[in-house]
Scaffold this active site. Structure first.
Site, PDB file in Angstrom:
ATOM      1  N   ASP A  30       7.020  -0.881 -11.227  1.00  0.00           N
ATOM      2  CA  ASP A  30       7.890   0.272 -11.509  1.00  0.00           C
ATOM      3  C   ASP A  30       8.672   0.688 -10.269  1.00  0.00           C
ATOM      4  O   ASP A  30       9.859   0.975 -10.327  1.00  0.00           O
ATOM      5  CB  ASP A  30       7.089   1.446 -12.103  1.00  0.00           C
ATOM      6  CG  ASP A  30       5.711   1.617 -11.483  1.00  0.00           C
ATOM      7  OD1 ASP A  30       5.314   0.770 -10.662  1.00  0.00           O
ATOM      8  OD2 ASP A  30       5.037   2.602 -11.815  1.00  0.00           O
ATOM      9  N   TYR A  70       3.527 -12.562 -23.239  1.00  0.00           N
ATOM     10  CA  TYR A  70       4.404 -13.310 -24.131  1.00  0.00           C
ATOM     11  C   TYR A  70       3.743 -14.541 -24.758  1.00  0.00           C
ATOM     12  O   TYR A  70       4.380 -15.282 -25.492  1.00  0.00           O
ATOM     13  CB  TYR A  70       5.693 -13.731 -23.399  1.00  0.00           C
ATOM     14  CG  TYR A  70       6.650 -12.580 -23.117  1.00  0.00           C
ATOM     15  CD1 TYR A  70       6.252 -11.260 -23.223  1.00  0.00           C
ATOM     16  CD2 TYR A  70       7.958 -12.836 -22.733  1.00  0.00           C
ATOM     17  CE1 TYR A  70       7.118 -10.224 -22.945  1.00  0.00           C
ATOM     18  CE2 TYR A  70       8.839 -11.801 -22.462  1.00  0.00           C
ATOM     19  CZ  TYR A  70       8.416 -10.492 -22.562  1.00  0.00           C
ATOM     20  OH  TYR A  70       9.282  -9.472 -22.293  1.00  0.00           O
ATOM     21  N   LYS A 119       1.347  -5.277 -11.306  1.00  0.00           N
ATOM     22  CA  LYS A 119       0.842  -3.948 -11.658  1.00  0.00           C
ATOM     23  C   LYS A 119      -0.669  -3.960 -11.493  1.00  0.00           C
ATOM     24  O   LYS A 119      -1.430  -3.564 -12.395  1.00  0.00           O
ATOM     25  CB  LYS A 119       1.271  -3.615 -13.102  1.00  0.00           C
ATOM     26  CG  LYS A 119       1.031  -2.179 -13.517  1.00  0.00           C
ATOM     27  CD  LYS A 119       2.009  -1.191 -12.909  1.00  0.00           C
ATOM     28  CE  LYS A 119       1.648   0.231 -13.277  1.00  0.00           C
ATOM     29  NZ  LYS A 119       2.508   1.231 -12.625  1.00  0.00           N
TER      30      LYS A 119
END
Ligand code: NAI
Ligand code: MG
Length: 337
Positions: free
Chosen positions: A209, A123, A175
């Protein structure tokens, strides 16, 4: 002694919900001294910029703000004032508690907090198109930025938050299996910081996830989740869905010097001006502000009255009731007695 607070009503439903939140907080005995300021479309319509100097100075001076949602024009027009405020005051920690307050939901006892890194990751908006042959937009790339400094301070913030709020566990979500550099650094730094809290706060890490799935299957296993910017954006919305939706989700943007409290939801242009919006999220943001300002008892009293009102026959439309914003706030005030 009252605490000075910059108050920004905001756009859309902002003025309606903020005015009623102030009514409730004052009735509960909050010792807050409101410094009314403008931002967003409201300021633009008055012929000022979307973030007037006076508003910035007020926040710098008071170091605390309660803010309604601000509309961001899509495509053209000024950039998000919410993002500008986070950058300007280096509000690196976005704290989003998700606590079930109304009975009858799928998970009546959810009580977790997502702590989102608010200044780095994808971002940061470092992105561009790459042209090839005839196509000026044949490809596009965005850069994910993680610094040791940024990862350290958000991990430390999460552990300190856990200790000061009586939480038992911190789950770091990442991740790192795929993004070995950026996410790997975030994880490595988190593990290092966790060692300082061994024996006081439990620590685990999880892949994002899997976390998204686990949140839906068994949210009770989570306590404090700490994660990078975009994962935190997504997981905190998911968490608010577990507890009855956006109308009940507060958030805090916290930096070293300044803290800005707000609802997670936006300006809801579809229902603005009708007096039917749910003021609960802003009221809960006000409770977080009270705790930050050392007025824990007033926060607890306000929250208890809000919960009682939510369990009464008076609810706003988003929660299946028919009460107006004003009547629902009135009900909370009645429950204070
Ligand atoms: P939104 O959160 O404003 O609305 C989504 C849906 O939830 C709408 O159907 C709305 O009616 C409903 N809703 C939201 N808050 C509610 C409340 N308190 N009571 C009852 N119903 C409520 O999201 P949307 O439509 O994507 O964004 C509208 C504007 O708000 C955009 O300009 C966006 O940029 C801005 N925004 C500002 C934020 C902030 O100031 N922190 C955060 C999110 C969006
Ligand atoms: Mg979001």
């Amino acid at each position: 002694m009252s605490t000075p607070v910059t108050l920004i009503p905001g756009d859309g439903i902002g003025p309606e919900i903020v005015a009623n939140a102030v009514r409730v907080l004052e009735a509960a005995g909050a010792r807050l001294d409101w410094d009314h300021q403008m931002a967003g479309m409201a300021a633009v319509e008055k012929g000022l910029g979307p973030l007037p100097d006076e508003t910035v100075e007020s926040i710098l001076h008071n170091r605390l703000a309660l803010k309604g949602p601000l509309t961001t024009p899509v495509g053209r027009g000024f950039r998000s004032i919410n993002v500008a405020l986070r950058k300007m005051f280096d509000l690196y920690a976005n704290v989003r508690p998700a606590r079930a307050l109304i009975p009858g939901g799928r998970y009546p006892d959810v009580d977790l907090v997502v702590i989102r890194e608010n200044t780095e990751g994808l971002y940061v908006g470092v992105e561009h198109f790459i042209g090839m042959e005839e196509d000026p937009q044949a490809a596009a790339e965005s850069v994910m930025i993680v610094t040791r400094f940024g990862a350290k301070r958000i991990a430390r913030f999460a552990f300190e938050y856990a200790i000061s709020h009586g939480r038992r566990k911190v789950t770091l979500v990442h991740k790192a299996n795929i993004l070995k550099c950026t996410q790997g650094l975030f994880l490595e730094v988190g593990k290092q910081i966790a060692r300082d809290y061994e024996g006081r706060v439990e620590f685990e890490d999880r892949i994002v996830d899997n976390t998204a799935m686990q949140l839906v299957v068994n949210p009770y296993q989570f306590d404090v989740i700490v994660t990078e910017n975009m994962f935190g954006d997504i997981l905190s919305d998911e968490a608010s869905g577990l507890i009855g939706g956006l109308g009940l989700a507060p958030g805090a943007n916290i930096g070293k010097d300044v803290a800005i409290f707000e609802a997670v939801h936006g300006s809801a242009p579809d229902i603005a001006g009708q007096g039917i919006a749910n003021p609960s999220a802003v009221i809960l943001a006000g409770c977080m502000l009270l705790e930050h300002a050392g007025q824990e008892q007033v926060a607890e009293r306000t929250r208890a009255a809000l919960v009682a009102a939510l369990r009464s026959d008076s609810r706003t439309r988003d929660l299946g009731g028919a009460a107006s914003t004003r009547d629902f706030a009135g009900r909370i005030i009645k429950e204070l007695d």
